[in-house]
Design a protein around this motif. Structure first.
Motif, mmCIF file in Angstrom:
data_model
loop_
_atom_site.group_PDB
_atom_site.id
_atom_site.type_symbol
_atom_site.label_atom_id
_atom_site.label_comp_id
_atom_site.label_asym_id
_atom_site.label_seq_id
_atom_site.Cartn_x
_atom_site.Cartn_y
_atom_site.Cartn_z
ATOM 1 N N ILE A 118 0.769 -1.136 0.036
ATOM 2 C CA ILE A 118 -0.141 -0.011 0.245
ATOM 3 C C ILE A 118 1.127 1.226 0.105
ATOM 4 C CG2 ILE A 118 -1.925 1.108 1.063
ATOM 5 C CD1 ILE A 118 -2.758 -1.427 2.257
ATOM 6 N N ASP A 119 0.816 2.025 -0.932
ATOM 7 C CA ASP A 119 1.329 3.298 -1.369
ATOM 8 C C ASP A 119 0.648 4.519 -0.689
ATOM 9 O OD1 ASP A 119 2.225 5.724 -2.437
ATOM 10 O OD2 ASP A 119 3.645 4.312 -3.829
ATOM 11 N N TYR A 120 0.953 5.012 0.526
ATOM 12 C CA TYR A 120 -0.060 6.066 0.884
ATOM 13 C C TYR A 120 0.962 6.920 1.943
ATOM 14 C CZ TYR A 120 0.119 3.637 5.471
ATOM 15 O OH TYR A 120 0.311 3.094 6.890
ATOM 16 N N GLY A 121 0.390 8.061 2.381
ATOM 17 C CA GLY A 121 1.078 9.119 3.046
ATOM 18 C C GLY A 121 1.529 10.149 1.840
ATOM 19 N N GLY A 122 2.618 9.690 1.254
ATOM 20 C CA GLY A 122 3.185 10.350 0.196
ATOM 21 C C GLY A 122 3.568 11.960 0.239
ATOM 22 N N PRO A 123 4.093 12.198 1.531
ATOM 23 C CA PRO A 123 4.561 13.390 1.959
ATOM 24 C C PRO A 123 5.802 14.023 1.059
ATOM 25 C CG PRO A 123 5.413 12.147 3.478
ATOM 26 C CD PRO A 123 4.601 11.251 2.460
ATOM 27 N N ASN A 124 5.922 15.507 0.909
ATOM 28 C CA ASN A 124 6.995 15.624 0.230
ATOM 29 C C ASN A 124 8.028 16.139 1.240
ATOM 30 O OD1 ASN A 124 5.881 15.325 -2.541
ATOM 31 N ND2 ASN A 124 4.453 16.713 -1.987
ATOM 32 N N VAL A 125 9.238 15.748 1.227
ATOM 33 C CA VAL A 125 10.221 16.355 2.276
ATOM 34 C C VAL A 125 10.427 17.630 1.977
ATOM 35 C CG1 VAL A 125 11.514 13.950 2.475
ATOM 36 C CG2 VAL A 125 12.289 15.852 0.768
ATOM 37 N N VAL A 158 5.557 4.741 2.560
ATOM 38 C CA VAL A 158 5.457 6.205 2.640
ATOM 39 C C VAL A 158 5.498 6.913 1.422
ATOM 40 C CG1 VAL A 158 7.516 7.034 3.756
ATOM 41 C CG2 VAL A 158 5.389 8.225 4.143
ATOM 42 N N HIS A 159 6.465 6.241 0.481
ATOM 43 C CA HIS A 159 6.493 7.045 -0.934
ATOM 44 C C HIS A 159 6.872 8.466 -0.864
ATOM 45 C CE1 HIS A 159 7.410 6.166 -5.007
ATOM 46 N NE2 HIS A 159 6.759 7.264 -5.239
ATOM 47 N N MET A 160 7.837 8.587 -0.244
ATOM 48 C CA MET A 160 8.151 10.093 0.021
ATOM 49 C C MET A 160 8.471 10.880 -1.144
ATOM 50 S SD MET A 160 10.281 10.494 3.333
ATOM 51 C CE MET A 160 11.639 9.256 3.072
ATOM 52 N N LEU A 323 11.758 12.175 -13.809
ATOM 53 C CA LEU A 323 10.364 12.822 -13.042
ATOM 54 C C LEU A 323 9.537 11.990 -12.359
ATOM 55 C CD1 LEU A 323 8.144 13.723 -16.027
ATOM 56 C CD2 LEU A 323 10.000 12.113 -16.575
ATOM 57 N N TYR A 324 8.479 12.568 -11.523
ATOM 58 C CA TYR A 324 7.594 11.757 -11.000
ATOM 59 C C TYR A 324 7.037 10.398 -11.640
ATOM 60 C CZ TYR A 324 3.342 11.549 -8.016
ATOM 61 O OH TYR A 324 2.510 11.491 -7.046
ATOM 62 N N ASN A 325 6.917 10.351 -12.923
ATOM 63 C CA ASN A 325 6.473 8.990 -13.498
ATOM 64 C C ASN A 325 7.717 8.012 -13.360
ATOM 65 O OD1 ASN A 325 5.264 11.409 -14.881
ATOM 66 N ND2 ASN A 325 4.713 10.119 -16.320
ATOM 67 N N THR A 327 10.240 7.645 -11.022
ATOM 68 C CA THR A 327 10.220 7.195 -9.871
ATOM 69 C C THR A 327 9.172 6.090 -9.618
ATOM 70 O OG1 THR A 327 9.494 9.007 -9.043
ATOM 71 C CG2 THR A 327 11.858 8.857 -9.197
ATOM 72 N N ASP A 328 8.054 6.603 -9.882
ATOM 73 C CA ASP A 328 6.918 5.432 -9.775
ATOM 74 C C ASP A 328 7.286 4.202 -10.442
ATOM 75 O OD1 ASP A 328 4.998 6.222 -7.978
ATOM 76 O OD2 ASP A 328 4.334 7.934 -9.182
ATOM 77 N N LEU A 329 7.478 4.328 -11.769
ATOM 78 C CA LEU A 329 7.806 3.086 -12.594
ATOM 79 C C LEU A 329 8.879 2.411 -11.892
ATOM 80 C CD1 LEU A 329 7.159 4.542 -16.204
ATOM 81 C CD2 LEU A 329 5.747 2.813 -15.094
ATOM 82 N N ARG A 350 -7.123 13.863 -8.369
ATOM 83 C CA ARG A 350 -6.605 14.749 -9.441
ATOM 84 C C ARG A 350 -5.487 13.914 -10.090
ATOM 85 N NH1 ARG A 350 -7.317 19.964 -6.031
ATOM 86 N NH2 ARG A 350 -7.030 18.503 -4.147
ATOM 87 N N GLN A 351 -5.025 12.602 -9.488
ATOM 88 C CA GLN A 351 -4.036 12.067 -10.064
ATOM 89 C C GLN A 351 -4.342 10.722 -10.866
ATOM 90 O OE1 GLN A 351 -0.231 11.496 -7.746
ATOM 91 N NE2 GLN A 351 -0.418 13.589 -6.696
ATOM 92 N N SER A 352 -5.593 10.839 -10.861
ATOM 93 C CA SER A 352 -6.157 9.668 -11.424
ATOM 94 C C SER A 352 -5.551 9.322 -12.817
ATOM 95 C CB SER A 352 -7.779 9.650 -11.538
ATOM 96 O OG SER A 352 -8.344 9.122 -12.718
ATOM 97 N N TYR A 354 -2.898 10.300 -14.272
ATOM 98 C CA TYR A 354 -1.524 10.011 -14.270
ATOM 99 C C TYR A 354 -1.261 8.631 -13.809
ATOM 100 C CZ TYR A 354 2.833 9.481 -11.781
ATOM 101 O OH TYR A 354 4.106 9.257 -11.245
ATOM 102 N N PHE A 355 -2.235 8.043 -12.885
ATOM 103 C CA PHE A 355 -2.075 6.569 -12.470
ATOM 104 C C PHE A 355 -2.523 5.769 -13.890
ATOM 105 C CE2 PHE A 355 -0.945 8.165 -8.132
ATOM 106 C CZ PHE A 355 -0.020 7.361 -7.859
ATOM 107 N N THR A 356 -3.398 6.120 -14.376
ATOM 108 C CA THR A 356 -3.751 5.474 -15.513
ATOM 109 C C THR A 356 -2.650 5.038 -16.696
ATOM 110 O OG1 THR A 356 -6.052 6.171 -15.314
ATOM 111 C CG2 THR A 356 -5.509 5.178 -17.649
#
Ligand code: ARG
Length: 588
Positions: A118-125, A158-160, A323-325, A327-329, A350-352, A354-356
């Motif tokens: 589960i990838d949640y939290g997602g804070p930005n340092v 947490v996927h910061m 970029l964001y993509n 690191t997610d990949l 709002r990131q729907s 993006y995740f698609t």
């Protein structure tokens, strides 16, 4: 244990079958006319079409078969062809006693436990947690607990956000403020200081300042892009600053998440997968998945059946930085090593899109196997009473810390009215109740919907609120404690007896449904179902409490039965609030 509805259905199906009808018609639901019956079966209405027979004749046949079943106190056919059912008090009491003796109240866990991230939290340092991060933390934590409860092997990550442009912005801003720092001296080859050149509050001032500046100052923006690239390429001084940023931020983040009763198994960030990026990019290129488009490296992810335009998934910017993509990949590359059954992302709606893109890209390129289910649990916006995204009174971004503080102050004022509680305990209790107010206020809504953060409603001891649930649990605890203190509780060995009154039966029926709600919450990623269960149960308990003299009941067996029903109610409610991520105090 079978669910109560399954028990009913299996009897109905048999009856349909022995009357010569398809057993599939023996399906019941909770009644929508509780004044008439508790469960109802409309199967005869549907069967009528297939068998070209009046529905009431079918219903009559079926009911005749079931008339002397010990499980129903009444089962009747009602024109035009409904079957109305009431469960028998004896059967229901037996069912609850079995729940008490089973693990997890008889809820069947997953026979084949799944491996889930589960990838949640997602804070930005370097950015303070704000209310936007609240929902991800609250919902994700609850999903994690529900999955664990059902027996799955879950890893919360947490996927910061710690690898993108914001890092370059901070570094550039720092450089322009304090160019003499050794981190910017390219000839420096000594050891960098252990101590960070900034505190968390300074850091939290630097980032927004840099971000604002980059919007006005093109040159500064270019510098930040360049700094991001240099950091990603491994510049020694930049890495050293970056390490300081991470250390200072993570300490602060941990403190804040702890206050929310949220914790993570992995404190990974976007940067964790930096070494996986180059080989991944190479493979995507060499296997022909990625191609250059206006300088940027992209993978096409549109599909013929798309009804709206799904843009390509960008893998590298035209200056070559990740970029964001990316690191997610790359994070999926890492997660795939464990061959998970599911990866669930709890992120703003709002990131729907993006995740698609990311999911399609990961599947198409074989980063994750077919077996792995990628799920996006998007949540709506938390709004203020004006219907706009929640802000401070002066219109700024509300820091999470301040929001929690406001709620706790509100709670403290309320419970300080109870003079039996001293100040220290009151402060702790206010925190416990405050957390229930925030979390339940959020979780009671379907995650994908926007909701209004209404402090008055959330902190109220009445109505559908966290404090109301806790108040109910505390009431139960106090009755049980009194019974123990008076030496009149015979212990949990005694059985729950068939209900004596309506309120008692309603409470028993409510409790018997716990498995339906928890399972639905699990399958549909829907903690709000557990909230609905809790609210129904609390209402049923309070009705029972008001119409029943529990402690002064003179029949010992009946009194013990009541008390054991209370013990079960408390257990179930406590389990459920734990699945939502909060707990109850001993008194309030
Ligand atoms: N840091 C991101 C943000 O603040 C959320 C991260 C969500 N998770 C992910 N794997 N992209 O918007």
């Amino acid at each position: 244990m079978k669910k109560l509805l399954e028990e009913i259905d299996s009897r109905l199906s048999k009856a349909f079958e022995s009357c010569g009808y398809d057993p599939k018609y023996g399906v019941s639901t909770v009644s929508n006319r509780p004044d008439l019956c508790e469960f109802q079966c409309n199967g005869a209405m549907a069967a009528a079409k297939q068998y070209r027979k009046a529905p009431f004749m079918i219903a009559d046949d079926v009911v005749a078969q079931l008339a002397d079943q010990e499980c129903f106190s009444s089962i009747e056919s009602v024109k035009p062809g409904f079957i109305n059912i009431k469960i028998s008090e004896e059967y229901l009491a037996g069912y609850l006693n079995e729940m008490r003796e089973s693990d997890r109240f008889g809820i069947e866990g997953n026979v084949n436990p799944k491996k889930v991230f589960i990838d949640y939290g997602g804070p930005n340092v370097a950015k303070p947690l704000h209310v936007g991060h609240l929902r991800s933390a609250i919902i994700g934590e609850s999903i994690k607990r529900i999955f664990r409860f059902m027996g799955d092997e879950v890893t919360g990550d947490v996927h910061m956000g710690d690898w993108g442009l914001q890092m370059g912005l901070i570094i550039s801003e720092l450089k322009s403020r304090e160019p003499e720092l050794c981190y910017f001296d390219e000839s420096f080859d000594g050891e960098y200081p252990k101590e960070a050149p900034f505190t968390i509050s300074e850091l939290e001032e630097i980032y927004p300042a840099a971000s604002a500046r980059s919007k006005e100052d093109k040159e500064f923006y270019e510098e930040a892009l360049e700094a991001t690239k240099r950091l990603q390429e491994g510049d020694r001084g930049y890495r050293a600053i970056w390490n300081h940023i991470i250390d200072v931020s993570v300490t602060d983040l941990k403190k804040n998440y702890e206050k929310l009763n949220v914790d993570f198994d992995l404190w990974n960030g976007e940067s964790t997968v930096q070494n996986l990026i180059a080989p991944m990019v190479e493979r995507l290129k060499s296997e022909g998945f990625a191609h250059y488009d206006q300088g940027a490296l992209v993978v096409d992810v549109k599909e013929p059946e798309d009804t709206k335009e799904i843009p390509p998934c960008m893998i590298l910017k035209s200056n070559g930085s990740a970029l964001y993509n990316t690191t997610d990949l790359a994070t999926l590359v890492m997660r795939a090593e464990e061959d998970p059954d599911e990866v669930i992302y709890v992120v703003d709606n709002r990131q729907s899109l993006y995740f698609t893109q990311v999911f399609r890209c990961a599947k198409k390129t074989g980063i994750v196997s077919d077996k792995t289910r990628l799920r996006f649990l998007g949540f709506g916006t938390m709004n203020g009473k004006d219907g706009k995204p929640f802000k401070t009174r002066s219109g700024g971004v509300m820091r999470l810390e301040n929001l929690i503080r406001d709620i706790n102050d509100e709670m403290l004022a309320k419970i300080s009215a109870n003079e039996a509680i001293d100040q220290d305990e009151a402060v702790k209790t206010a925190e416990i109740i405050g957390l229930s107010a925030i979390k339940y206020g959020d979780l009671q809504n379907q995650a994908s919907k926007d909701y209004v953060f209404d402090i008055d409603r959330f902190t109220s001891f009445e109505g559908n609120s966290g404090p109301y649930l806790l108040y109910t649990i505390v009431r139960i605890k106090s009755i049980i404690k009194k019974a123990k203190d008076q030496g009149i509780f015979g212990g949990t060995g005694a059985k729950i007896l068939p209900a004596h009154g309506n309120g008692e039966k309603e409470l028993m029926l409510a409790l018997a449904k716990v498995s339906d709600y928890i399972e639905a919450a699990y399958k549909e990623l829907a903690p709000h179902k557990i909230c609905a269960f809790l609210y129904d149960t609390a209402n049923a308990f309070n009705r029972f409490y008001h119409e029943t003299k529990i402690l002064v009941e003179s029949d010992e067996a009946v009194r013990n039965s009541y008390l054991n029903l209370l013990v079960l109610t408390e257990d179930i409610m406590n389990t459920c609030i734990d699945l939502l991520g909060f707990s109850a105090p001993d008194r309030m």
